[in-house]
Design an enzyme around this catalytic site. Structure first.
Site: not given
Ligand code: BG6
Length: 539
Positions: A167, A196-197, A201, A235, A254, A259, A359
């Site tokens: 991504k 998509d990391h 998970k 985050e 983002d 995600h 963030k």
């Protein structure tokens, strides 16, 4: 099982894939050294890479294969997720090769073809090859086109050729469509692995196991029993050194169409007819398509944006977003977003899905909260239904991986008093913690040819379709109040108002219990200090 810390091994995943080579474009970059090499090394340690294997790193930097091996040996000391065992590292390191070149230059692809021939001689990799695009997104179409034109994506004689794209898949709906078109020109959809990391998970994958391998949750997993769903991806970190990228992206692009919408699809989808990739993707896509488009006039009401100013996190002063490197001093890029989405189908009609991400929030926490409806009637004297804390199921994705269910219990004593308690499952208690970058399963699946945890072209487009109205309105009406939350807070006040309007509130993302209607704060210890929900008295 308690207390065990299993390694990632053939017992925990399966057999190694067949012989293959992997070409990493962007081998000099951060993703390669921080995630890909450590993940591949973890697979090697667990004997989950084929014996006949090679990695060809490709970048603009003028290294030799020897330089690349030396640099990688230095980097792994810093980025490995566990001890580096010299035997397995030597095995791995001897399989590293390097090519320098410009991604837009057709000559580079001739060199890649020659190198694939050489590694086949050295390592017997055969013709199977995984091309990984660990580059800036501007190079995605360039590399795909060059690979296609050089004939490197052809799958002759039963050999496979696959391309992994990381991504972002586009930066809005038109650019995602155009990237998909370019990819489709040179590759069959079955050759494309969009990573998509978040899907790497464990706890994200466990959402499916939890929902569909247990009989007791599915019957209540719908609008009759669920009041609303909250997804928080908080985050603590700021934008760090990624200001250049982030200025053009912002929190919505983002995090949301990738995600967070992936988390929502797994939470909201219908049971697939099997765990075959197509069956799972079909159900995920239906959820994405069912997301009610937010009408332009409703965007400012249902989508909140924010940007952090300076503030304090964990006692440390941190600068405002506008003071970060490569960020414009008058930037209007959002670093926080909260949305209220609706999924228009029989299961979820009228159940709001609130999501927020930002963030520089007070702590790192990714959680999905399923808030159930209150009981219709409570037979305790002096206790009205609205004094009962609603049941909540909290799926904690990170950093504490686990699932907890809160419910009301009688506090011991001669009078009837109720308090919220938790049933907790912590991954680490049962399974230990497996050191992992999150990329191991994804890379293994690419080599095995299992696309379940990857995104199909239509899923990407459906995700962008859901957020496009927000992008359009936000572009037309730039924010006038940025920065509107101090670093170390839970975002702008408007994010609280988003739920308050509906008579709800965010669950604090720190450990603890659901907010109580009587306003008392609670102790995670269900014992003595838990405040009563009823007036003292007998039932
Ligand atoms: C990335 C985003 O995709 O995910 C980053 O570009 C974000 O901005 C990161 O920080 C979060 O990933 P994780 O795994 O740390 O939750």
């Amino acid at each position: 099982m308690d207390g065990n810390t299993p390694e990632l091994t053939q017992d925990t995943i399966g057999q190694p894939p067949g012989p293959c080579a992997m070409v990493i474009f962007g081998a000099g970059g951060d993703l390669t050294k921080r995630k890909l090499i450590p993940a591949l090394y973890n697979l090697a340690k667990g004997k989950l890479l084929p014996e006949q294997f090679a990695i060809i790193g490709v970048s603009i930097e003028p290294y030799s294969t020897e330089d690349f091996r030396k640099r990688t040996t230095e980097d792994i000391k810093q980025f490995a997720t566990g001890m580096v065992d010299m035997n397995s590292w030597d095995w791995f390191n001897q399989r590293l090769y390097y090519l320098s070149g410009d991604f837009g230059d057709a000559e580079l692809y001739k060199k890649i073809e020659d190198m694939l021939g050489k590694v086949d001689v050295d390592q017997s990799t055969g013709g199977n090859c995984l091309f990984y695009l660990a580059t800036s997104p501007t190079f995605f179409p360039v590399v795909v086109e060059q690979l296609g034109k050089a004939g490197l994506t052809k799958q002759d004689d039963g050999k496979w050729r696959r391309v992994v794209i990381e991504k972002p898949f586009g930066h809005d709906l038109p650019s995602a469509i155009s990237l998909n078109k370019c990819v489709a020109k040179f590759l069959d959809e079955t050759q494309v692995y969009r990573i998509d990391h978040y899907l790497g998970k464990e706890t994200v994958q466990n959402i499916l196991a939890f929902r569909f391998a247990n009989g007791i949750f599915e019957p209540v997993w719908n609008r009759r029993y669920v009041d609303h769903v909250q997804v928080t991806v908080a985050e603590e970190l700021g934008v760090e050194l990624r200001g250049g990228y982030y200025e053009g992206a912002g929190a919505l692009r983002d995090m949301v169409p990738n995600h967070i919408l992936q988390l929502i699809t797994l939470t909201a989808m219908e049971p697939p007819i099997s765990f075959d990739a197509h069956a799972v993707h079909d159900e995920q896509t239906k959820v994405l398509r069912a997301i009610q488009p937010i009408a332009p006039e409703k965007v400012l009401e249902r989508a909140v944006r924010g940007q952090y100013g300076e503030g304090t996190i964990n006692g440390k002063h941190v600068p405002a977003y506008r003071a970060e490197p490569q960020v414009a001093p008058n930037s209007v890029t959002p670093t926080f977003v909260a949305l209220c989405l609706h999924i228009d189908n029989w299961r979820w009609a009228d159940v709001p899905f609130y999501l927020r991400t930002g963030k520089r929030l007070p702590s790192r926490a990714t959680k999905i909260v399923i808030r159930f409806r209150r009981p219709p009637f409570v037979p305790f004297r002096n206790t009205s239904v609205d004094k009962i804390a609603p049941n909540e199921l909290v799926i904690s994705i990170q950093p504490d991986e686990g699932i907890s269910l809160s419910f009301e219990a009688k506090i011991p004593g001669p009078v009837v008093r109720l308090g919220a308690v938790n049933m907790d499952f912590q991954y680490s208690d049962y399974f230990g913690s497996v050191p992992s970058t999150g990329y191991e399963t994804l890379l293994y699946d690419c080599m095995m040819g299992d696309p379940t945890l990857f995104q199909r072209a239509d899923m990407v487009e459906a995700s962008w379709t859901a957020v496009q109205p927000i992008l359009d309105v936000w572009k037309a009406l730039p924010p006038r109040d940025f920065p509107n939350y101090p670093a170390g807070s839970w975002g702008p006040e408007a994010a609280n108002e988003l739920l308050r309007r509906d008579g709800r509130e965010w669950r604090d993302s720190k450990a603890g219990h659901p907010p109580r209607p009587d306003g008392h704060s609670e102790s995670p210890d269900p014992g003595a200090k838990t405040p009563p929900t009823t007036q003292p008295g007998k039932p």
